[in-house]
Design a protein around this motif. Sequence first.
Motif, short mmCIF file in Angstrom:
data_model
loop_
_atom_site.label_atom_id
_atom_site.label_comp_id
_atom_site.label_asym_id
_atom_site.label_seq_id
_atom_site.Cartn_x
_atom_site.Cartn_y
_atom_site.Cartn_z
N CYS A 109 1.80 -3.85 -0.69
CA CYS A 109 0.58 -3.05 -0.85
C CYS A 109 0.79 -1.70 -1.50
N GLY A 110 2.03 -1.22 -1.60
CA GLY A 110 2.24 0.11 -2.16
C GLY A 110 1.49 1.15 -1.36
N ARG A 111 0.83 2.07 -2.05
CA ARG A 111 0.10 3.15 -1.38
C ARG A 111 -1.24 2.71 -0.80
N GLY A 112 -1.56 1.43 -0.91
CA GLY A 112 -2.67 0.88 -0.16
C GLY A 112 -4.05 1.02 -0.74
N THR A 113 -4.18 1.21 -2.05
CA THR A 113 -5.52 1.36 -2.61
C THR A 113 -6.34 0.07 -2.48
N VAL A 114 -5.69 -1.09 -2.65
CA VAL A 114 -6.40 -2.36 -2.49
C VAL A 114 -6.71 -2.61 -1.02
N ALA A 115 -5.74 -2.35 -0.14
CA ALA A 115 -5.97 -2.54 1.30
C ALA A 115 -7.14 -1.67 1.78
N ALA A 116 -7.18 -0.42 1.32
CA ALA A 116 -8.27 0.47 1.71
C ALA A 116 -9.60 -0.05 1.19
N TRP A 117 -9.61 -0.55 -0.05
CA TRP A 117 -10.85 -1.09 -0.61
C TRP A 117 -11.31 -2.30 0.21
N LEU A 118 -10.38 -3.18 0.56
CA LEU A 118 -10.75 -4.35 1.38
C LEU A 118 -11.32 -3.91 2.73
N ALA A 119 -10.73 -2.90 3.35
CA ALA A 119 -11.26 -2.38 4.61
C ALA A 119 -12.67 -1.84 4.43
N GLN A 120 -12.91 -1.18 3.31
CA GLN A 120 -14.25 -0.66 3.03
C GLN A 120 -15.26 -1.78 2.79
N GLN A 121 -14.78 -2.96 2.42
CA GLN A 121 -15.66 -4.12 2.24
C GLN A 121 -15.90 -4.84 3.56
N GLY A 122 -15.32 -4.35 4.65
CA GLY A 122 -15.57 -4.92 5.97
C GLY A 122 -14.48 -5.84 6.49
N PHE A 123 -13.34 -5.92 5.81
CA PHE A 123 -12.25 -6.79 6.26
C PHE A 123 -11.35 -6.07 7.26
N ASP A 124 -10.79 -6.83 8.20
CA ASP A 124 -9.70 -6.36 9.03
C ASP A 124 -8.43 -6.65 8.23
N VAL A 125 -7.71 -5.58 7.85
CA VAL A 125 -6.65 -5.71 6.85
C VAL A 125 -5.28 -5.47 7.45
N ASP A 126 -4.34 -6.36 7.12
CA ASP A 126 -2.91 -6.15 7.33
C ASP A 126 -2.32 -5.87 5.96
N ALA A 127 -1.57 -4.78 5.83
CA ALA A 127 -0.97 -4.39 4.55
C ALA A 127 0.54 -4.24 4.75
N VAL A 128 1.31 -4.94 3.92
CA VAL A 128 2.76 -5.01 4.09
C VAL A 128 3.46 -4.38 2.90
N ASP A 129 4.49 -3.58 3.18
CA ASP A 129 5.31 -3.01 2.11
C ASP A 129 6.67 -2.62 2.68
N VAL A 130 7.65 -2.47 1.79
CA VAL A 130 9.00 -2.09 2.15
C VAL A 130 9.15 -0.58 2.29
N SER A 131 8.21 0.19 1.75
CA SER A 131 8.33 1.64 1.67
C SER A 131 7.54 2.35 2.77
N PRO A 132 8.24 3.04 3.69
CA PRO A 132 7.50 3.83 4.69
C PRO A 132 6.70 4.97 4.05
N VAL A 133 7.18 5.51 2.94
CA VAL A 133 6.45 6.57 2.25
C VAL A 133 5.11 6.03 1.74
N ALA A 134 5.13 4.84 1.14
CA ALA A 134 3.89 4.23 0.65
C ALA A 134 2.94 3.93 1.80
N LEU A 135 3.47 3.39 2.88
CA LEU A 135 2.62 3.06 4.03
C LEU A 135 1.99 4.30 4.63
N ALA A 136 2.73 5.40 4.68
CA ALA A 136 2.16 6.66 5.20
C ALA A 136 1.03 7.15 4.30
N ALA A 137 1.20 7.02 2.99
CA ALA A 137 0.13 7.39 2.06
C ALA A 137 -1.09 6.51 2.28
N GLY A 138 -0.86 5.20 2.49
CA GLY A 138 -1.96 4.29 2.76
C GLY A 138 -2.68 4.63 4.05
#
Length: 188
Positions: free
Chosen positions: A45-74
Motif C-alpha cells: 500500500c505504500g503511503r496508503g492513498t488507495v487504502a484511504a480512498w477505499l475507506a472513504q468509499q465505505g470499505f473496511d480496509v486492511d493495508a499491507v506494506d513492508v515500510s513502517p514509515v509508509a504505514l505511519a504516513a498512511g
Amino acid sequence: MAVADRDRWDARHAGAGAGAPAPPDALRGREHLLPAGGRALDVACGRGTVAAWLAQQGFDVDAVDVSPVALAAGAALEPRVRWVLADLDTGLPADCAGPYDVVVCQRFRDPRLYPALAAALAPGGLLVLTVLSEVGDEPGPFRAVPGELAFPDLVTLAHEEGNGSATLIASRAPDAAPGSPPAPPAPS
C-alpha cells in the motif's frame, strides 16, 4: 523481513509528501465497477492513498506494506484503515486471507502472490492490479511478461498491456466459491 527492502522503502517514503486519497490507477474512470462496500485489501500500500480512498468509499480496509514509515504516513492520512506491517516476500499475512470484496495491488509485482490475491476474493469480489510491464518497454526483473496478468478462475472485466504497464480488473463470479472456475459468459 527483508531489512534491505524495508530500509530502502523507508528512505523513499520518508522524503515523500503525504499524498491525497485516490482510486487505484486501473479504476480511474471505472469507479462504477467498485462493489457497494464491504472489506478491502490494499497490497503493498505504500503511503496508503488507495487504502484511504477505499475507506472513504465505505470499505473496511486492511493495508499491507513492508515500510513502517509508509504505514505511519498512511495512518496519519486515514486512521480507520488497519495498517499491517509485513514482508510480502513471505506471502500475504495470515490475518489478511480474506474474503475481501476488493483486492488492490498497485505497482508491486510478485507472481508468487497472484494465487493468494485471487483466493482472497469473496464471491463477486473485484481484483485490481497494475504492474510494470515489458510490453512497450524494456524487459526486466520487475516487469510483467506479456499475458502475465491472467487469472483463469476469474472473469476479466478490463485488461490492458502497453507503454510499460499492465492492468487487470477481474471479478469472482457472485455465485462462485474461491478457486472455482468463472461462470460462462452470458449469451449475446
